[in-house]
Design a protein around this motif. Sequence first.
Motif, mmCIF file in Angstrom:
data_model
loop_
_atom_site.group_PDB
_atom_site.id
_atom_site.type_symbol
_atom_site.label_atom_id
_atom_site.label_comp_id
_atom_site.label_asym_id
_atom_site.label_seq_id
_atom_site.Cartn_x
_atom_site.Cartn_y
_atom_site.Cartn_z
ATOM 1 N N ASP A 1 -2.442 -3.313 -0.844
ATOM 2 C CA ASP A 1 -1.151 -3.915 -1.506
ATOM 3 C C ASP A 1 -0.205 -4.100 -0.172
ATOM 4 O O ASP A 1 0.995 -4.069 -0.340
ATOM 5 C CB ASP A 1 -0.722 -3.149 -2.557
ATOM 6 C CG ASP A 1 -0.084 -1.690 -1.922
ATOM 7 O OD1 ASP A 1 -0.656 -1.243 -1.080
ATOM 8 O OD2 ASP A 1 0.698 -1.148 -2.815
ATOM 9 N N GLU A 2 -0.610 -4.398 1.084
ATOM 10 C CA GLU A 2 0.159 -4.488 2.183
ATOM 11 C C GLU A 2 -0.302 -5.724 3.151
ATOM 12 O O GLU A 2 -1.220 -5.737 3.179
ATOM 13 C CB GLU A 2 0.241 -3.091 2.902
ATOM 14 C CG GLU A 2 1.046 -2.075 2.143
ATOM 15 C CD GLU A 2 0.709 -0.713 2.991
ATOM 16 O OE1 GLU A 2 1.393 0.465 2.413
ATOM 17 O OE2 GLU A 2 0.355 -0.761 4.113
ATOM 18 N N THR B 1 1.834 -8.069 -2.662
ATOM 19 C CA THR B 1 2.108 -6.874 -1.750
ATOM 20 C C THR B 1 3.270 -6.230 -2.000
ATOM 21 O O THR B 1 4.430 -6.745 -2.664
ATOM 22 C CB THR B 1 2.022 -7.473 -0.374
ATOM 23 O OG1 THR B 1 2.985 -8.099 0.119
ATOM 24 C CG2 THR B 1 0.647 -8.041 0.004
ATOM 25 N N SER C 1 3.143 -13.372 0.847
ATOM 26 C CA SER C 1 2.996 -11.879 0.491
ATOM 27 C C SER C 1 3.420 -11.424 -0.984
ATOM 28 O O SER C 1 2.771 -10.921 -1.612
ATOM 29 C CB SER C 1 3.915 -11.042 1.636
ATOM 30 O OG SER C 1 3.678 -9.705 1.470
#
Length: 151
Positions: free
Chosen positions: A66-67, A101, A96
């Motif tokens: 999630d980054e 994220t 993103s």
Amino acid sequence: MNLTIIQLGIMHLNDCVDLDQKALNGLWSKSQWEKELTDPKRICLGIIELETKKLLGLSAAWLVIDELQITFIAVHPLYQRKGLGKFLLSDLIKRSKLLKTNYIHLEVKDNNESAKAFYKIMGFKTVGFRSNFYKDGSDALILNKEINNKS
């Protein structure tokens, strides 16, 4: 200038290597660029001038759970300080958010004052330090930006 951001692929390999050489003295090798442009978990974006089809800026990032980890961002030296970096980074931030994220991370040389100021304007905060991170022995600051996915 009439500009657009596109997803880069293997057909852009030589343009990426060339821009990397001009903007950052060849930070990555041709084989590293080949991997970036072909790995489905990586995002490579380029700013293209529509009339000439010239690559003026590019970024690369890895999606890790999630980054988003930004691994490369550069603008051709003749086109720096014209808003292209902001255009590119804003598009990465937008993507993103679409990918849901929670954070975007990147490293920057601790002595690169203009880049640090740019990232601060773009909402990044310093969260860490890496000693002797770059191949020239320079240290890096670790920056991140929290992405608010509630809206």
